[in-house]
Design an enzyme around this catalytic site. Structure first.
Site, PDB file in Angstrom:
ATOM      1  CE  LYS A   1     -60.970  -7.500  57.127  1.00 18.73           C
ATOM      2  NZ  LYS A   1     -61.154  -7.834  55.432  1.00 18.73           N
TER       3      LYS A   1
ATOM      4  N   GLY B   1     -58.934 -11.068  51.433  1.00 22.06           N
ATOM      5  CA  GLY B   1     -59.853 -12.110  51.227  1.00 22.06           C
ATOM      6  C   GLY B   1     -59.832 -12.904  50.171  1.00 22.06           C
TER       7      GLY B   1
ATOM      8  CB  SER C   1     -54.584 -13.400  51.338  1.00 21.34           C
ATOM      9  OG  SER C   1     -55.852 -13.277  50.768  1.00 21.34           O
TER      10      SER C   1
ATOM     11  CD  GLU D   1     -55.177  -4.235  54.855  1.00 22.12           C
ATOM     12  OE1 GLU D   1     -54.875  -5.497  55.424  1.00 22.12           O
ATOM     13  OE2 GLU D   1     -56.133  -3.520  54.525  1.00 22.12           O
TER      14      GLU D   1
ATOM     15  CG  ASN E   1     -59.836  -5.454  60.180  1.00 24.10           C
ATOM     16  OD1 ASN E   1     -60.790  -5.153  60.798  1.00 24.10           O
ATOM     17  ND2 ASN E   1     -59.818  -5.035  58.897  1.00 24.10           N
TER      18      ASN E   1
ATOM     19  CG  HIS F   1     -59.937  -1.868  55.662  1.00 24.05           C
ATOM     20  ND1 HIS F   1     -60.869  -2.464  54.662  1.00 24.05           N
ATOM     21  CD2 HIS F   1     -59.191  -2.974  56.184  1.00 24.05           C
ATOM     22  CE1 HIS F   1     -60.506  -3.721  54.565  1.00 24.05           C
ATOM     23  NE2 HIS F   1     -59.459  -4.186  55.723  1.00 24.05           N
TER      24      HIS F   1
ATOM     25  CD  GLU G   1     -63.110  -5.514  54.071  1.00 19.70           C
ATOM     26  OE1 GLU G   1     -63.335  -5.044  55.291  1.00 19.70           O
ATOM     27  OE2 GLU G   1     -62.662  -6.251  53.672  1.00 19.70           O
TER      28      GLU G   1
HETATM   29  P1  PGA Z   1     -57.733 -10.757  55.110  1.00 25.87           P
HETATM   30  O1  PGA Z   1     -58.146  -9.254  55.591  1.00 25.87           O
HETATM   31  O2  PGA Z   1     -56.601 -11.321  55.900  1.00 25.87           O
HETATM   32  O3  PGA Z   1     -58.924 -11.661  55.418  1.00 25.87           O
HETATM   33  O4  PGA Z   1     -57.256 -10.884  53.817  1.00 25.87           O
HETATM   34  C1  PGA Z   1     -57.177  -8.072  55.701  1.00 25.87           C
HETATM   35  C2  PGA Z   1     -57.742  -6.934  55.881  1.00 25.87           C
HETATM   36  O5  PGA Z   1     -58.700  -6.552  55.143  1.00 25.87           O
HETATM   37  O6  PGA Z   1     -57.479  -5.727  56.624  1.00 25.87           O
END
Ligand code: PGA
Length: 248
Positions: free
Chosen positions: A13, A175, A210, A169, A11, A99, A101
């Site tokens: 983003k 993150g 992460s 997740e 991803n 997601h 976010e």
């Molecule tokens: P990250 O993000 O690996 O940077 O923690 C994962 C995600 O949001 O899909």
């Protein structure tokens, strides 16, 4: 041991401009070519602007393409949005939906995500449906029940299990450099699979939050973990491929 094939989803983003994104895709494609046939599925989800150029770059590599979101409608007056059919036009076979976010920044709720899942599956896409608890839910001890409810409400009444991947997740892990213990991930995955009933047997349930070279092997060794959704660490081809190889 599960017979489900492992799935590694990148991803990106809102990262990657034309040059940097293409370089990254080219490097991933090159690594995939060296290893064909791939023993696991690899999906890159770049920003919408890069879907077409990345699609061309990935051709023949075995690496697949996905969008990061789509609208539930086929077309219409929805400024700035993209439909599932449009993603298909751009060679996407996957789409990430729900997601955290997007849930948080745009107030996307489970009912809306269920509509998106229905539309995306109808268009032929494999839907990667994201669920996960907040730190508060975890602290209160009700995380597993909340995640199961979130998943069931994020699915339409009728869906195709063959076009479903669930991504667990935890919001606090995204993150942050923190991850749950593998046993905790495994327990949540089992609960999610149980909640899906008979259909759940074939549905890949992957972990995200992460994921890094240092933890991917341990996480994916668990038979209840069918792959990983990788954010920040997917922005380096070397790092991402090292993670993918841990799926073996
Ligand atoms: P990250 O993000 O690996 O940077 O923690 C994962 C995600 O949001 O899909």
């Amino acid at each position: 041991m599960s017979k489900r094939r492992k799935v590694i989803v990148a991803n990106w983003k809102m990262n990657g401009r034309l040059t940097s994104g293409l370089n990254l895709a080219q490097e991933v494609a090159a690594r995939a070519m060296e290893e064909r046939p791939l023993p696991f599925d690899v999906v890159l989800c770049p920003p919408t602007t890069l879907l077409w150029p990345v699609a061309e770059t990935l051709m023949g590599s075995g690496v697949m393409l996905g969008g990061q979101d789509c609208h539930y409608a086929n077309h219409g007056a929805y400024t700035g949005d993209i439909s599932a059919g449009m993603l298909v036009d751009l060679s996407c076979r996957y789409v990430i939906l729900g997601h955290s976010e997007r849930r948080m920044a745009y107030g996307e709720d489970n009912a809306l995500i269920a509509k998106k899942v229905a539309a995306a599956q109808l268009a032929g896409l494999v839907t990667v449906v994201c669920v996960g608890e907040t730190l508060d839910q975890r602290a209160a001890g009700g995380a597993e029940a909340a995640i199961v409810t979130q998943l069931l409400e994020s699915l339409p009444d009728r869906y195709h299990p063959a076009q479903l991947i669930v991504a667990y997740e935890p919001i606090w892990a995204i993150g942050s450099g923190q991850t749950p213990e593998v046993e905790e991930i495994s327990a949540v995955h089992r609960k999610l699979r149980e909640a899906l009933g008979e259909a759940g047997v074939a549905v890949p349930i992957i972990y995200g939050g992460s994921v890094a070279i240092g933890n991917a092997g341990l996480i994916m060794k668990d038979p209840d973990v069918d792959g990983v959704l990788v954010g920040a660490a997917s922005l380096s081809a070397d790092g991402f491929w090292a993670i993918a190889e841990k799926a073996q």
